[in-house]
Design an enzyme around this catalytic site. Structure first.
Site, short mmCIF file in Angstrom:
data_model
loop_
_atom_site.label_atom_id
_atom_site.label_comp_id
_atom_site.label_asym_id
_atom_site.label_seq_id
_atom_site.Cartn_x
_atom_site.Cartn_y
_atom_site.Cartn_z
N THR A 46 0.84 -1.24 0.05
CA THR A 46 0.03 0.05 0.08
C THR A 46 1.00 1.40 0.06
OG1 THR A 46 -1.67 -1.24 1.24
CG2 THR A 46 -1.88 1.28 1.37
N GLY B 167 3.10 -2.73 8.49
CA GLY B 167 3.00 -3.42 9.56
C GLY B 167 4.40 -3.78 9.88
N GLU C 116 -6.24 -6.38 3.56
CA GLU C 116 -6.24 -7.77 2.59
C GLU C 116 -7.45 -7.50 1.66
OE1 GLU C 116 -4.26 -10.32 2.80
OE2 GLU C 116 -2.94 -9.50 4.38
C1 FAD Z 1 -3.92 -1.20 10.42
C2 FAD Z 1 -3.41 -1.32 9.12
C3 FAD Z 1 -2.69 -2.30 8.58
C4 FAD Z 1 -2.21 -2.56 7.45
N1 FAD Z 1 -1.11 -3.05 7.17
C5 FAD Z 1 -0.58 -3.35 5.63
C6 FAD Z 1 0.66 -3.90 5.50
O1 FAD Z 1 1.23 -4.42 6.32
N2 FAD Z 1 1.03 -3.77 4.31
C7 FAD Z 1 0.36 -3.23 3.03
O2 FAD Z 1 0.79 -2.93 2.10
N3 FAD Z 1 -0.79 -2.45 3.48
C8 FAD Z 1 -1.42 -2.52 4.67
N4 FAD Z 1 -2.50 -1.82 5.30
C9 FAD Z 1 -3.19 -1.11 3.94
C10 FAD Z 1 -4.30 -1.72 3.68
O3 FAD Z 1 -4.16 -2.91 2.96
C11 FAD Z 1 -5.36 -0.85 2.94
O4 FAD Z 1 -5.81 0.41 3.77
C12 FAD Z 1 -6.38 -1.05 2.18
O5 FAD Z 1 -6.11 -2.06 1.12
C13 FAD Z 1 -7.36 -0.19 1.69
O6 FAD Z 1 -6.74 0.79 1.02
P1 FAD Z 1 -7.02 2.40 1.37
O7 FAD Z 1 -7.01 2.43 2.80
O8 FAD Z 1 -6.32 2.88 0.39
O9 FAD Z 1 -8.59 2.42 1.04
P2 FAD Z 1 -9.22 3.20 -0.46
O10 FAD Z 1 -8.76 1.93 -1.58
O11 FAD Z 1 -8.89 4.60 -0.61
O12 FAD Z 1 -10.67 2.96 -0.21
C14 FAD Z 1 -11.35 4.14 0.43
C15 FAD Z 1 -12.75 3.86 0.36
O13 FAD Z 1 -13.13 3.92 -0.87
C16 FAD Z 1 -14.05 2.68 -1.43
N5 FAD Z 1 -13.55 2.35 -2.69
C17 FAD Z 1 -12.31 2.35 -3.19
N6 FAD Z 1 -12.58 1.88 -4.42
C18 FAD Z 1 -13.87 1.69 -4.72
C19 FAD Z 1 -14.59 0.92 -5.94
N7 FAD Z 1 -14.01 0.81 -6.91
N8 FAD Z 1 -16.07 0.90 -5.81
C20 FAD Z 1 -16.30 1.37 -4.48
N9 FAD Z 1 -15.61 1.72 -3.48
C21 FAD Z 1 -14.52 2.06 -3.58
C22 FAD Z 1 -13.68 1.68 -0.14
O14 FAD Z 1 -14.71 0.89 -0.19
C23 FAD Z 1 -13.27 2.40 0.76
O15 FAD Z 1 -14.48 2.34 1.58
C24 FAD Z 1 -2.81 -1.68 6.46
C25 FAD Z 1 -3.66 -0.69 7.01
C26 FAD Z 1 -4.14 -0.73 8.08
C27 FAD Z 1 -5.24 0.40 8.44
#
Ligand code: FAD
Ligand code: FAD
EC number: 1.3.3.6
Lengths: 638, 638
Positions: A183, A222, A472
């Site tokens: 991410t 993480g 995930e």
């Molecule tokens: C505590 C924590 C630990 C994590 N650990 C890791 C890690 O170790 N390694 C790593 O790589 N990542 C990690 N992540 C990242 C995590 O994988 C991402 O937060 C997740 O993939 C969602 O991406 P985003 O936060 O950018 O949300 P976004 O993709 O920005 O989504 C935001 C909102 O938009 C909506 N949305 C997005 N696209 C669409 C669509 N096409 N249609 C409808 N709705 C949509 C979603 O439903 C969501 O509600 C971690 C995150 C957290 C909070």
């Protein structure tokens, strides 16, 4: 009435957990023996007491727990014997992070439980370990998952022999704590939009890792803020092209990047690490942000299972296109999703058990001049908790099935199986974690003020679990993958292709359900059918089939004017409903199968009751669909 | 992209809050100017951009904020100017408790804002203060509420002149921090079941306060663990009867009991205080448990507005029965409930604003070869957030109406008005807090990973607000009071009585709606009607009327075999649905009125849009009811 005791008591996914649960269930059908002398604690005889079900608890628990009960018990016993390793309520973030690392090290080095070897070879055992570990502290479960599923899993599944040889032991024994850095600040769900680059330099035979702008900073990683020494970094592979001195973008690949000195833990040159700070939950996990400034790594650090670069900068791959390679890579990472679905059911079980138990003991109000009644006697309380209890059984069997399919996939690498597990894991992860998230809130509320005491665990479970809906794979995004897969299958059918196993019912449904009058209503009035599994499954599948058929037609129509992306978005809620309905159909089918396969008659009878509750509650809630085939007039459904 | 900034920025319920909100709304209808140079941050032109609504923001914000904007701004400015008084993320429980006390003291003694004087004399101002304070830190809002509404309010509302004279200044200036000690370990919702006793001793002219068993320990008492010096203790008044040397139980009364030494803060003799420890949220409030062992207090400490004891142990009251006195007492405590409903809307506003703003800025995925789209462009995201935005406006007007009725009641003490405010506050508190609790979770999830950063506030808001569903009356219990009140009105109608103002529509509906064909369906197909407020209100009221009529019939039927308590429980979910439906009808009616009364045309047009969204979303979600008058066959509805 000691809240501490309740909390402790529920935290063991040990041999007795299933039997305790079914005991609770049966208690609901029969009065509890008065457990306290005080008069207002005598229970009213419940109206249904006469129907008490006798269940052979040992058989039931054996049937449900399966093979990995021993290792789960061992884990629970180990942590019980070590008060120094138990997470105190109200621990600070920094203490919690250090404690989590100590817990993990103790598990591996003192209890000698080494999860890494099971990641590929015995996933069922691996997931059983994570369930038990998660019940000790959800942060610990995630920390373990980052180390072994994500960081370790990426090395094993995306790398080749040389990587396994070099890193296996260090990952296994925690000498090499690592991160999974996919991410970025601007890209979470849309992984293909990642902007970090890995440019090959043929002169030094190295890749140069770069963060081109702030939006490309790896975020939420993480293990990055404190403990990680390595990271699997996902970046666009940039190769020089010899003809015109330009470069070409080969798409996202994974690279092993050392981030901290193995001995001093100092951040390595060119790497900048920020702390993501306090989170809503999971504060035992040290999430961080990573920025790379021309960080050079040897060519060997490319995890090269699906694509490789030769010393002279030539790209080779067994897979023909960027998209195929990308899909293959993501396909290998599906284990994390399976693990989350499985673990989420574990939290649902803990939470429902606490809430149902408490609701049996807690009494409030009653008929005039009579003792107060157990709050579980209130229709509203039953309505909140009993479908949740049924769902926890349903999800248990469904996620067991998922783990089994996933294990098969890991052995056979059959392409159809990979696709099937992908969609199944997406659907179950999204459905189960959304359900559990809501349920944790409902359970707190159902327990009134005492549910708000931190020691009773609803708060930390909810806060820690909350993000299961997002990482995930965000649930809303995953459910669209399920819908897309269904539509693909639907199209294939009309083009004469074969349906995958899980989806098989759609063939039947297309041929039968939709050509006949609504099968549910036709039979609704005769109550005999209500407990017939075929009736129940028909109802679920009928709904899915109708949704599939109708959304396919709407997509066709809208794509003419709006294009594919626009049409999809126009039908998005409809598509999400379809994915949900399909996932419910799969869950019910697996539950019915599990009831059928249960060898002990008394357990079978109990499970059957719970399965009926699961099925009928859903049918009831969606009665509108069944009563009204033309429920939503097409012109309103835009 | 600085999460800190978003959080800070949203925390001011100041002059600009409403205008910022409507700006957001209008932004949704028009493209945002590109705010960052990076190409993927350019927004796609939204399809509806042509319809952009021009709103006079000053008029709208003046209309919405009303008179108490000044004091709210003053509060926000004060805390902004004092970084030492801002609650840091991740503060420990003990530090948080001390900080909250310091914040409260600074508000009163340094900012010279003294809320206590408004509790009775200007409730609208008092609630405006609590809204602003709650946006600084929810714990602080509750700590303030405990001191002034609960402890202070009980002295003013249940006591008489002598109590006011003795305690007013100390409560007002915080020399006398105090508690409201009603709930016991075994009795929360069922207040009439309290077991603490206050026995009159005519020899010493004192009451003796006793905790007869563990279940009677006062539990969860705010301000008790650390800061409280006094407590209003609710206990059964026990009087000696002269004839047979026995005693008689006069029902629950309230008594002022000193619990800590005014100077040393030492716990007083006979009083045992336990700390309730960490909670899911609100850890800035020091909840404790109180046990009394023959604690003697002067006779004057009985809060004697509704019942008094003379020196020779004679009981006098203007009210004839225990139940009437109990109802009068609880009637005076309804202010806390009004405050929670009002404050809950404030948190909904903060949360929706953060989520909508972020969803406009965040981009993810898009059509091939085009920039990514704002996530608010996804149908699913709109579906999650837009009804929530509409609800926050709807609740704003509904709770303003509640505050106005409550203020009238405080002036006039009209019996009908008391009953009306009681039911209205029960319905709105329960409905709004349940809705906000769910919305806070949805907002976190809608913001993906960044929603999980503690600094973005969804976590603390959810955790702190969660218990709003439970305290000051558990929502499931309150909704039953609404239903009971409706049934009483329904019966009265058939006995020729008058309906209270809020319920008035039921008269009409009984006469018209139910005797005609379903008015909604009859007009559904012509889209002109959809935006007609009369159509919308008819739909809501039709549903309520049907639910009322049908549940009344079911109750009559079942009470023959099950008795009143059993019949009520048999129909409980139906009753809860009725209460919900009625509350929604009231909310819509008030929203429509507010649109109608808005003096500025452009604001009125904007509000009208939002009101339509509110109404039509509900009608749409419940379309089954309208399409099917005999939706649930009576024989299935048992
Ligand atoms: C505590 C924590 C630990 C994590 N650990 C890791 C890690 O170790 N390694 C790593 O790589 N990542 C990690 N992540 C990242 C995590 O994988 C991402 O937060 C997740 O993939 C969602 O991406 P985003 O936060 O950018 O949300 P976004 O993709 O920005 O989504 C935001 C909102 O938009 C909506 N949305 C997005 N696209 C669409 C669509 N096409 N249609 C409808 N709705 C949509 C979603 O439903 C969501 O509600 C971690 C995150 C957290 C909070
Ligand atoms: C943080 C906090 C602060 C508090 N501060 C104070 C304070 O300062 N002073 C004070 O006196 N109290 C205080 N309380 C106590 C609070 O008022 C009670 O928790 C509340 O009244 C609910 O009572 P209970 O917890 O006993 O829940 P219960 O009454 O036991 O309810 C438990 C569950 O049973 C259900 N239930 C109960 N009766 C029925 C029924 N008839 N029909 C259907 N369902 C039913 C409820 O819906 C609920 O889900 C506080 C509590 C907390 C957690």
């Amino acid at each position: 009435m000691n809240p501490n005791q309740t909390a402790e008591d529920e935290s063991h996914p040990s041999i007795t957990a299933a039997s305790r649960r079914i005991q609770r269930l049966s208690l609901h059908l029969t009065p509890l023996p008065p457990s306290q002398p005080s008069p207002q604690l005598n229970m009213l005889t419940c109206a249904k007491a006469a129907n008490k079900l006798e269940v052979d608890k040992v058989s039931l628990s054996t049937y449900m727990r399966g093979e990995n009960r021993d290792i789960q018990e061992k884990i629970v016993e180990f942590f019980e014997s070590r008060p120094d390793l138990q997470t105190p309520v109200g621990v600070s973030m920094n203490e919690h992070r250090e404690l989590c690392m100590r817990q993990l090290v103790a598990l591996v080095r003192e209890a000698k439980i080494k999860p890494f070897r099971y990641v590929v070879d015995d996933p069922a055992k691996y997931f059983a370990i994570t369930e038990a570990i998660g019940s000790i502290d959800v942060s610990l479960g995630i920390k373990l998952g980052v180390q072994f599923s994500l960081w370790g899993g990426s090395v094993l599944n995306l790398g080749t022999e040389k990587h396994r040889d070099k890193y296996f032991d260090g990952i296994d024994n925690l000498d090499y704590p690592g991160c999974f850095a996919m991410t970025e600040l601007h890209h979470g769900s849309n992984v293909q939009g990642l902007q970090t680059t890995a440019t090959f330099d043929p002169v030094t035979d190295e890749f140069i890792i770069d963060t081109p702008n702030d939006g490309a900073i790896k975020w939420w990683i993480g293990n990055a803020a404190v403990h990680g020494k390595f990271a699997t970094v996902f970046a666009k592979l940039i190769l020089p092209t010899h003809d015109s001195r330009k470069v070409s973008d080969m798409g996202v690949h994974a690279f092993i990047v050392p981030i901290r000195d193995l001995n001093t833990l100092q951040t390595l040159p060119g790497i900048e690490i920020h702390d993501c700070g306090h989170k809503v939950g999971l504060n035992g996990v040290d999430n961080g942000a990573l920025r790379f400034r021309s960080v050079r790594i040897p060519r060997d650090n490319l995890l090269n299972r699906f694509g490789d670069v030769s010393q002279d900068g030539k790209y080779t791959s067994s897979l023909p296109t960027i998209n195929k390679r990308f899909a293959a890579m993501l396909g290998e990472l599906v284990g994390g999703r399976v693990g989350l679905a499985y673990a989420s059911v574990g939290f649902l079980k803990i939470s429902v058990t606490i809430a149902v138990r408490y609701s049996l003991l807690r009494q409030q109000f009653g008929p005039p001049e009579q003792p107060e009644v157990s709050i579980l006697d209130y229709q509203s309380q039953q309505h909140k908790l009993m479908p949740m209890l049924a769902s926890s059984y349903a999800f248990h069997f469904a996620t067991q099935y998922l783990v089994q399919k996933y294990s098969e996939m890991k052995k056979m690498h059959d392409e159809q199986l990979v696709a099937d597990v992908h969609a199944l894991s997406a659907g179950l992860k999204a459905y189960v974690t959304s359900y559990t998230a809501k349920s944790l809130s409902t359970c707190r509320e159902a327990c009134g003020g005492h549910g708000y005491a931190a020691v009773n665990r609803f708060g930390s479970l909810r806060n820690d679990h909350d993000i299961f809906q997002t990482f995930e794979g965000d649930n809303t995004v995953l459910m669209q993958q399920v819908a897309a897969d269904l539509l693909k299958q639907y199209k294939d059918k009309f083009q004469g292709g074969t349906l995958s196993v899980t989806w098989n019912y759609l063939r039947e449904s297309m041929n039968t359900y939709l050509s006949q009058p609504n099968p549910i209503i036709a039979r609704w009035e005769s109550a005999d059918h209500l407990r017939d599994p075929k009736f129940q499954l028909d109802a679920f599948r009928y709904r899915t089939s109708r949704l599939l058929q109708s959304v396919a037609a709407r997509l066709r129509k809208h794509s003419k004017t709006l294009g594919t992306f626009g049409a999809w978005n126009r039908c998005l809620n409809h598509l999400l409903l379809l994915a949900e309905s399909h996932t419910e159909s799969v869950i019910l089918a697996k539950f019915i199968e599990a009831v059928h396969n249960c060898p002990d008659a008394s357990s079978r009878a109990a499970l059957k009751l719970v399965c009926d509750l699961y099925a009928l509650d859903h049918i009831w809630n969606d009665i509108g669909t069944y009563r009204n085939v033309d429920y939503v007039a097409p012109n309103k459904a835009k």
